[in-house]
Scaffold this active site. Structure first.
Site, PDB file in Angstrom:
ATOM      1  N   ASP A 282       0.868  -1.180   0.000  1.00  0.00           N
ATOM      2  CA  ASP A 282       0.000   0.000   0.000  1.00  0.00           C
ATOM      3  C   ASP A 282       0.904   1.230   0.000  1.00  0.00           C
ATOM      4  O   ASP A 282       1.084   1.903   1.009  1.00  0.00           O
ATOM      5  CB  ASP A 282      -0.918  -0.028   1.221  1.00  0.00           C
ATOM      6  CG  ASP A 282      -1.839   1.183   1.284  1.00  0.00           C
ATOM      7  OD1 ASP A 282      -1.896   1.948   0.297  1.00  0.00           O
ATOM      8  OD2 ASP A 282      -2.489   1.375   2.326  1.00  0.00           O
ATOM      9  N   ILE A 283       1.488   1.499  -1.154  1.00  0.00           N
ATOM     10  CA  ILE A 283       2.498   2.552  -1.279  1.00  0.00           C
ATOM     11  C   ILE A 283       1.822   3.866  -1.660  1.00  0.00           C
ATOM     12  O   ILE A 283       1.204   3.972  -2.718  1.00  0.00           O
ATOM     13  CB  ILE A 283       3.567   2.171  -2.322  1.00  0.00           C
ATOM     14  CG1 ILE A 283       4.154   0.787  -1.992  1.00  0.00           C
ATOM     15  CG2 ILE A 283       4.644   3.237  -2.390  1.00  0.00           C
ATOM     16  CD1 ILE A 283       4.758   0.667  -0.608  1.00  0.00           C
ATOM     17  N   GLU A 284       1.963   4.870  -0.776  1.00  0.00           N
ATOM     18  CA  GLU A 284       1.270   6.140  -0.986  1.00  0.00           C
ATOM     19  C   GLU A 284       2.193   7.346  -0.852  1.00  0.00           C
ATOM     20  O   GLU A 284       1.713   8.481  -0.785  1.00  0.00           O
ATOM     21  CB  GLU A 284       0.098   6.258  -0.003  1.00  0.00           C
ATOM     22  CG  GLU A 284      -0.933   5.138  -0.149  1.00  0.00           C
ATOM     23  CD  GLU A 284      -2.144   5.306   0.765  1.00  0.00           C
ATOM     24  OE1 GLU A 284      -2.444   6.467   1.137  1.00  0.00           O
ATOM     25  OE2 GLU A 284      -2.771   4.295   1.112  1.00  0.00           O
ATOM     26  N   THR A 285       3.504   7.117  -0.779  1.00  0.00           N
ATOM     27  CA  THR A 285       4.439   8.235  -0.664  1.00  0.00           C
ATOM     28  C   THR A 285       5.440   8.208  -1.810  1.00  0.00           C
ATOM     29  O   THR A 285       5.732   7.155  -2.381  1.00  0.00           O
ATOM     30  CB  THR A 285       5.205   8.196   0.672  1.00  0.00           C
ATOM     31  OG1 THR A 285       6.060   7.051   0.699  1.00  0.00           O
ATOM     32  CG2 THR A 285       4.254   8.151   1.849  1.00  0.00           C
TER      33      THR A 285
END
Length: 351
Positions: free
Chosen positions: A172-175
């Site tokens: 869950d990569i959000e940066t």
């Protein structure tokens, strides 16, 4: 009379088998639940209303897979990652000279969940600014080795869940920057091959706008089994923007499951990768919008049955089912209705 009794026994056995929740990507009635962050506790200080232990949710017959979150830092004190499970790992020690928690009660629950036939993933990332991508292929692969040793069927002193072995990893990569996640994912795939005793899953959790710069490269270069697309907190493409059955859903300025389906079949390393409709259990945990009622969720699920990539729904998060206690069951019922629309076999039962 004897023949009728035999048919009845067969029917009972079939019902008993199919009533057990089993995660199966060849079907589209899978239901995933996120656990670990106690989203309800972000606005309710009453602990009695908050997140329950992991096993409580595994015992729910509607749930097939639980994704635990999160690993929130890749390289903290002592060179070790950091995990954050809200208040579910309180009172336990950290590994020496690190900020890494040891969580034996969660470890016990993971094994108990798996004994019930439920799959358990560990989720990396989330919506916090404490992590970023890698500087090189070597760095990404080294982190994959470390994560596998911590949670997979390998060994390291630094194992938050002790002997418990998860069933895979959810990115869950959000940066940003989000570099070299394809190298990280590819190395995990290689490490999976070291244990042939069970299947390990590799999953991504992109937000709904396309392109998703954080995971697109990884999805095009590495075989992922599924993506849990977050159809919330992005109002234009969220589930709440669904405008009825049969629409193309092929632009970002509306609910865009069809756009994801087309992108997967045209661009992904795994062209047969499955897509999940990720929803939120209440408006309170999606401040930017996207929540849909049980009835609207059921209508959307019925509409998505036309897409071969559709494999089920995911729900954020477990704690919020306190507020909306019938939401899980409603989603599962809608999914099972979709999955039952198959050709009858010669027994007159659904395949």
């Amino acid at each position: 009379m004897r023949f009728a009794l035999s048919i009845f026994v067969v029917a009972v056995v079939l019902f008993t088998v199919t009533a057990v929740a089993v995660f199966d990507l060849t079907k589209n009635d899978n239901l995933v639940l996120y656990w670990g962050q106690d989203a309800h506790g972000s606005y309710d200080d009453n602990d009695a209303n908050g997140q329950k232990d992991l096993l409580t949710y595994c015992k729910n017959s509607n749930v097939d897979l639980i994704s635990i979150g999160f690993v929130t830092e890749w390289n903290s004190t002592g060179g070790q990652p950091v995990v954050n499970f809200a208040d579910s790992c309180r009172g336990y020690k950290k590994f020496l000279d690190t900020e890494l928690l040891w969580c034996p009660t969660i470890a016990d629950d993971i094994q108990a969940c798996q004994a019930l036939g439920k799959k358990v993933l560990i989720t990396l990332g989330g919506g916090c600014p404490t992590y970023k991508g890698f500087n090189s292929t070597t760095e990404a692969e080294a982190f994959a080795d470390k994560i596998w040793q911590m949670f997979g069927k390998a060994w390291s002193y630094y194992r938050p869940f002790g002997e418990a072995v998860v069933d895979g990893f959810n990115l869950d990569i959000e940066t940003l920057p989000a570099l070299h996640y394809e190298d990280f994912a590819a190395r995990l795939r290689t490490l999976y091959q070291a244990d042939t005793t069970k299947k390990y899953y590799l999953v991504g959790a992109p937000q709904c706008p396309i392109p998703n710069v954080e995971l697109m490269t990884a999805l095009t270069k590495v075989k992922f089994d599924a993506i849990f697309v977050q159809f919330y907190n992005n109002p234009d493409c969220a589930a709440s923007a669904w405008n009825g059955p049969g629409s193309a859903q092929d632009i970002n300025s509306g609910f865009n499951f069809g756009m994801w389906d087309k992108w997967v079949r045209s661009n992904c390393k795994n062209r047969a990768m499955k897509i999940f409709l990720s929803l939120v259990a209440s408006p309170a945990v999606a401040p930017a919008g996207g929540y849909v009622s049980e009835s609207k969720a059921a209508d959307i699920i019925a509409d998505l049955a036309r897409f071969p990539s559709f494999a089920g729904a995911a729900l954020w998060d477990a704690s919020e089912t306190f507020v909306n206690p019938t939401y899980l069951a409603a989603l599962k019922t809608a999914l099972q209705k979709v999955n039952s629309l198959r050709k009858r076999n010669f027994f007159g039962l659904w395949d």
